[in-house]
Design a protein around this motif. Sequence first.
Motif, PDB file in Angstrom:
ATOM      1  N   ALA A  29      -1.479   2.364 -18.231  1.00 29.38           N
ATOM      2  CA  ALA A  29      -3.221   2.264 -17.816  1.00 29.38           C
ATOM      3  C   ALA A  29      -3.181   1.565 -17.174  1.00 29.38           C
ATOM      4  O   ALA A  29      -4.130   0.503 -15.584  1.00 29.38           O
ATOM      5  CB  ALA A  29      -4.101   3.458 -18.422  1.00 29.38           C
ATOM      6  N   GLY A  30      -3.397  -0.083 -17.823  1.00 27.16           N
ATOM      7  CA  GLY A  30      -3.808  -1.252 -17.835  1.00 27.16           C
ATOM      8  C   GLY A  30      -3.095  -2.192 -15.979  1.00 27.16           C
ATOM      9  O   GLY A  30      -3.496  -3.057 -15.947  1.00 27.16           O
ATOM     10  N   LEU A  31      -2.207  -1.525 -16.518  1.00 28.27           N
ATOM     11  CA  LEU A  31      -1.174  -1.783 -15.558  1.00 28.27           C
ATOM     12  C   LEU A  31      -0.415  -1.853 -14.881  1.00 28.27           C
ATOM     13  O   LEU A  31      -0.100  -2.047 -13.502  1.00 28.27           O
ATOM     14  CB  LEU A  31       0.390  -2.254 -16.634  1.00 28.27           C
ATOM     15  CG  LEU A  31       1.537  -3.434 -15.810  1.00 28.27           C
ATOM     16  CD1 LEU A  31       1.039  -4.855 -15.582  1.00 28.27           C
ATOM     17  CD2 LEU A  31       2.854  -3.324 -16.563  1.00 28.27           C
ATOM     18  N   LEU A  32       0.149  -0.181 -14.598  1.00 24.24           N
ATOM     19  CA  LEU A  32       0.768   0.287 -13.316  1.00 24.24           C
ATOM     20  C   LEU A  32      -0.823   1.417 -12.525  1.00 24.24           C
ATOM     21  O   LEU A  32      -1.641   1.959 -13.767  1.00 24.24           O
ATOM     22  CB  LEU A  32       1.554   1.852 -13.545  1.00 24.24           C
ATOM     23  CG  LEU A  32       2.016   0.994 -14.237  1.00 24.24           C
ATOM     24  CD1 LEU A  32       2.960   2.677 -15.216  1.00 24.24           C
ATOM     25  CD2 LEU A  32       3.347   0.388 -13.864  1.00 24.24           C
ATOM     26  N   ASP A  33      -0.591   1.012 -11.681  1.00 22.08           N
ATOM     27  CA  ASP A  33      -1.771   1.766 -10.295  1.00 22.08           C
ATOM     28  C   ASP A  33      -0.650   2.965  -9.756  1.00 22.08           C
ATOM     29  O   ASP A  33      -0.361   2.883  -9.038  1.00 22.08           O
ATOM     30  CB  ASP A  33      -2.099   1.164  -9.204  1.00 22.08           C
ATOM     31  CG  ASP A  33      -3.202   0.991  -8.154  1.00 22.08           C
ATOM     32  OD1 ASP A  33      -3.455   2.829  -8.752  1.00 22.08           O
ATOM     33  OD2 ASP A  33      -3.471   0.740  -7.733  1.00 22.08           O
ATOM     34  N   PRO A  34      -1.904   3.839 -10.469  1.00 21.56           N
ATOM     35  CA  PRO A  34      -1.039   5.416  -9.967  1.00 21.56           C
ATOM     36  C   PRO A  34      -1.634   5.663  -9.042  1.00 21.56           C
ATOM     37  O   PRO A  34      -0.948   6.807  -8.507  1.00 21.56           O
ATOM     38  CB  PRO A  34      -2.520   6.419 -10.218  1.00 21.56           C
ATOM     39  CG  PRO A  34      -3.916   5.140 -10.591  1.00 21.56           C
ATOM     40  CD  PRO A  34      -3.778   3.435 -11.196  1.00 21.56           C
ATOM     41  N   ALA A  35      -1.908   5.175  -7.777  1.00 24.04           N
ATOM     42  CA  ALA A  35      -2.218   5.348  -6.282  1.00 24.04           C
ATOM     43  C   ALA A  35      -0.908   4.674  -5.763  1.00 24.04           C
ATOM     44  O   ALA A  35      -0.684   5.080  -4.634  1.00 24.04           O
ATOM     45  CB  ALA A  35      -3.128   4.650  -5.947  1.00 24.04           C
ATOM     46  N   GLU A  36      -0.020   3.835  -6.182  1.00 27.51           N
ATOM     47  CA  GLU A  36       1.147   3.398  -5.560  1.00 27.51           C
ATOM     48  C   GLU A  36       2.217   3.875  -5.802  1.00 27.51           C
ATOM     49  O   GLU A  36       2.652   4.614  -7.353  1.00 27.51           O
ATOM     50  CB  GLU A  36       1.455   1.783  -6.132  1.00 27.51           C
ATOM     51  CG  GLU A  36       0.018   0.285  -5.759  1.00 27.51           C
ATOM     52  CD  GLU A  36       0.501  -0.402  -5.937  1.00 27.51           C
ATOM     53  OE1 GLU A  36       1.736  -0.645  -6.448  1.00 27.51           O
ATOM     54  OE2 GLU A  36      -0.635  -1.538  -6.008  1.00 27.51           O
TER      55      GLU A  36
END
Length: 271
Positions: free
Chosen positions: A143-150
């Motif tokens: 969660a701290g690395l990957l943007d869920p919107a991308e």
Amino acid sequence: MSVPESADEPDLSLPSSARIYDFLLGGGHNFAVDRQLAERILQVVPAARDTAVANRAFLGRAVRACLDRGCRQFLDLGSGIPTVEAVHETAQRYDPSARVAYVDTDPVAVAISRDVLAGSDRATVTAADLTDPDAVLSAPGVAGLLDPAEPTAVLAVSVLHYVADDDLVARLIGRYCSAFGPGSMMALSHGSTDVDDPAAVAGTVGMQQLARDSGHPLVLRDRGVLRRVTAAVDPLEPGLVDISRWRCDEPVPGPVLGMYALVGAVRAQSR
């Protein structure tokens, strides 16, 4: 199966499947105990090394295909040890801004991965069980690395055959595919005896027996089941094919076990 982030140091006197795979790939993150068991495996299943090499080569081609489709984020489930053309190396060679979140339940793989990735701000490793997607997706390293919107490429290479229930596999694929933005991708490889080569079938059955004896049973699925559990994914050409035939321009160096590959775009209704 889950291994907490605070897990004790792994017992390095025992062989590790992740380090055995690293040895088969020609990596340097393995010990004598791993090499001894790997040699025993090769005596029973001579195609094991060629299959590991072919599987890693497929992973590289899959990563490049996902990059070509606009993914700059990668979630690598059951990642093992990220060496020998690992996802972050391949992706960041193409685009240095690419981000990779590795996830594995093996404490040995996680401990070594942390050393390998030390100092990187675009690659993390998380100790978690892929069958608990909420825990995986909420973990700080994900969660701290990957943007869920991308748009994100979810990778499940040579790992879902360790999940026994077909319906659970389908649900897991659907859950991970729905976690990220439009344009997301999925790539997987999976063991099978539903192949035309009798030698590949025999070798795959031998590997299944070895896995059962080691306490990590393999569930080999036929093409029909694999198409059903990946219903959330629209396959890219050439579809569901042998790992050695998925967009491979050069001959595979030797015989491989039964293993299918698939790379596809996440269907809109799955998000």
